[in-house]
Design an enzyme around this catalytic site. Structure first.
Site, mmCIF file in Angstrom:
data_model
loop_
_atom_site.group_PDB
_atom_site.id
_atom_site.type_symbol
_atom_site.label_atom_id
_atom_site.label_comp_id
_atom_site.label_asym_id
_atom_site.label_seq_id
_atom_site.Cartn_x
_atom_site.Cartn_y
_atom_site.Cartn_z
ATOM 1 N N GLU A 26 54.788 -9.283 -21.713
ATOM 2 C CA GLU A 26 54.574 -8.828 -20.440
ATOM 3 C C GLU A 26 55.925 -7.924 -20.128
ATOM 4 O O GLU A 26 55.827 -6.806 -19.727
ATOM 5 C CB GLU A 26 54.691 -9.722 -19.356
ATOM 6 C CG GLU A 26 54.622 -9.301 -17.726
ATOM 7 C CD GLU A 26 53.517 -8.342 -17.652
ATOM 8 O OE1 GLU A 26 53.644 -7.814 -16.439
ATOM 9 O OE2 GLU A 26 52.476 -8.463 -18.373
ATOM 10 N N HIS A 74 56.049 -4.407 -22.011
ATOM 11 C CA HIS A 74 55.219 -3.553 -21.594
ATOM 12 C C HIS A 74 55.732 -2.864 -20.180
ATOM 13 O O HIS A 74 55.580 -1.796 -19.996
ATOM 14 C CB HIS A 74 53.914 -4.483 -20.977
ATOM 15 C CG HIS A 74 53.082 -3.461 -19.922
ATOM 16 N ND1 HIS A 74 52.481 -2.247 -20.536
ATOM 17 C CD2 HIS A 74 52.278 -3.618 -18.740
ATOM 18 C CE1 HIS A 74 51.578 -1.655 -19.649
ATOM 19 N NE2 HIS A 74 51.484 -2.610 -18.573
ATOM 20 N N HIS A 134 44.682 -1.194 -12.122
ATOM 21 C CA HIS A 134 45.893 -1.043 -12.918
ATOM 22 C C HIS A 134 45.659 -0.301 -14.281
ATOM 23 O O HIS A 134 46.204 0.739 -14.832
ATOM 24 C CB HIS A 134 46.745 -2.435 -13.195
ATOM 25 C CG HIS A 134 48.060 -2.186 -13.611
ATOM 26 N ND1 HIS A 134 49.197 -1.279 -13.093
ATOM 27 C CD2 HIS A 134 48.761 -2.778 -14.509
ATOM 28 C CE1 HIS A 134 50.202 -1.434 -14.029
ATOM 29 N NE2 HIS A 134 49.889 -2.349 -14.941
ATOM 30 N N HIS A 179 28.118 -2.872 -18.690
ATOM 31 C CA HIS A 179 28.870 -2.174 -19.380
ATOM 32 C C HIS A 179 28.179 -1.582 -20.709
ATOM 33 O O HIS A 179 28.397 -0.481 -21.056
ATOM 34 C CB HIS A 179 30.147 -2.892 -19.665
ATOM 35 C CG HIS A 179 31.047 -2.205 -20.579
ATOM 36 N ND1 HIS A 179 31.548 -1.082 -20.510
ATOM 37 C CD2 HIS A 179 31.542 -2.613 -21.966
ATOM 38 C CE1 HIS A 179 32.250 -0.599 -21.097
ATOM 39 N NE2 HIS A 179 32.529 -1.686 -22.233
ATOM 40 N N HIS A 183 39.829 -0.270 -28.959
ATOM 41 C CA HIS A 183 38.709 0.341 -28.107
ATOM 42 C C HIS A 183 39.345 0.838 -26.748
ATOM 43 O O HIS A 183 38.999 1.734 -26.359
ATOM 44 C CB HIS A 183 38.105 -1.027 -27.759
ATOM 45 C CG HIS A 183 36.572 -0.732 -27.118
ATOM 46 N ND1 HIS A 183 35.767 0.121 -27.767
ATOM 47 C CD2 HIS A 183 35.959 -1.006 -25.959
ATOM 48 C CE1 HIS A 183 34.550 0.385 -27.055
ATOM 49 N NE2 HIS A 183 34.662 -0.631 -26.105
#
Length: 327
Positions: A70, A73, A134, A244, A305
């Site tokens: 975290e 990032h 986000h 999806h 992906h």
């Protein structure tokens, strides 16, 4: 300026990748506060720091690997925000030279809102709509930076492809479709529905009887202490995953048609190569999507992906921008 924007694009790709890695390693709450970590500027290391951290957050024991995922990032995202602030400042300072000003300011505003979404992701305990927002904010920042790079460049589109004039509007439609599909992917991930369907091409047998749209698209979920690992029932997650999958089929068919149409009508190598590039990235993305299902969401494939989705969008933006510049 152009070099600074290029560096920002590379950094934005890293931030998108790290965001996906953080989400997929379930490290979104690796630091239960924001912008620090357990009240510290970095991850608690000493026994005294760990003791103080766990006393302050008794429900969130320190897990160093998640906390570091975290915080790394956040560090990279902070660096990107700083670069974008410089770009906006330089754009305003040099506005007399005729360079773009509105777009850099828009990017800065998006990054500020993106920082707020990063905070809300933690304070709202991974509420799915915030997590998805986000993710989309990261993609938006990257794509706007890429558009700025195109506008700053000495960008010449070869003429002579009169037959391609009408395809600019189809490129815009393709961007809209791809944004919708990326949003569905973010919704699938934020609701922990990626492994709900384990067979191809749509889902396992009997999936149509299990569809339940009642709560699958609820943007405001029931209030909970935490949305980590999801809050929806199996039928709702299956519905999200199926949406999806169907979106992936629609997006693939449309972009494939678009790329083939450009290739067949193009007279210049520029548009032929651009259409081949779009088709290649699309095929890689489809392969990664299939691999996610076939191999039960390997971390490297799942992160790829996300990254290739960003590359696909940039390829489509390049094609559409070129077509519109040509008109």
């Amino acid at each position: 300026m152009k070099k600074l924007v290029f560096v920002s694009i590379l950094l934005a790709i890293v931030v998108v990748s790290l965001g996906a890695y953080t989400r997929l390693t379930h490290a979104g709450l690796g630091c239960p506060d924001w912008p620090g970590c357990y009240g510290f500027i970095d991850v608690p290391k000493t026994s005294e720091q760990i003791l103080a951290a766990e006393k302050a957050f008794p429900d969130r024991p320190v897990e160093h690997h998640k906390a570091w995922n975290e915080m790394i990032h956040r560090y990279f995202a902070g660096a990107l925000g700083f670069l974008i602030l410089i770009i906006a400042f330089l754009s305003i300072k040099r506005r007399a030279h005729g360079g773009p000003v509105g777009l850099p300011i828009l990017i800065l505003l998006v990054v500020i809102f993106q920082a707020a979404l990063g905070m809300w992701t933690v304070t709202m305990m991974l509420m799915p709509v915030v997590v998805m927002g986000h993710l989309l904010g990261g993609f938006t920042t990257l794509c706007l930076l890429f558009l700025l790079y195109l506008r700053l460049g000495d960008y010449r589109v070869p003429g002579g492809d009169v037959a391609l004039k009408k395809y600019a509007k189809f490129g815009v439609l393709g961007i809209i479709i791809l944004v919708g599909q990326i949003s569905l992917g973010g919704w699938t991930s934020s609701n922990y529905a990626a492994l709900t369907c384990t067979e191809l091409p749509i889902c396992q047998a009997g999936w149509m009887d299990q569809l339940n749209f009642e709560h699958a698209l609820d943007l405001i979920p029931p209030e909970k202490d935490s949305y980590e690992f999801g809050h929806l029932d199996h039928a709702s997650r299956l519905t999200i995953h199926v949406m999806h999958r169907i979106g992936a089929i629609v997006t693939t068919l449309y972009l494939l048609w678009f790329a083939i149409s450009i290739y067949r009508k193009a007279q210049s190598p520029f548009f032929r190569n651009a259409s081949l590039s779009l088709g290649f990235i699309l095929s890689v993305q489809v392969g990664l999507g299939i691999s996610n299902v076939w191999f039960s969401l390997p971390l490297s494939v799942a992160v790829s992906h996300n990254v290739v989705a960003a590359m696909l969008m940039m390829s489509l933006i390049t094609m559409t921008y070129s077509l519109k510049r040509k008109i």
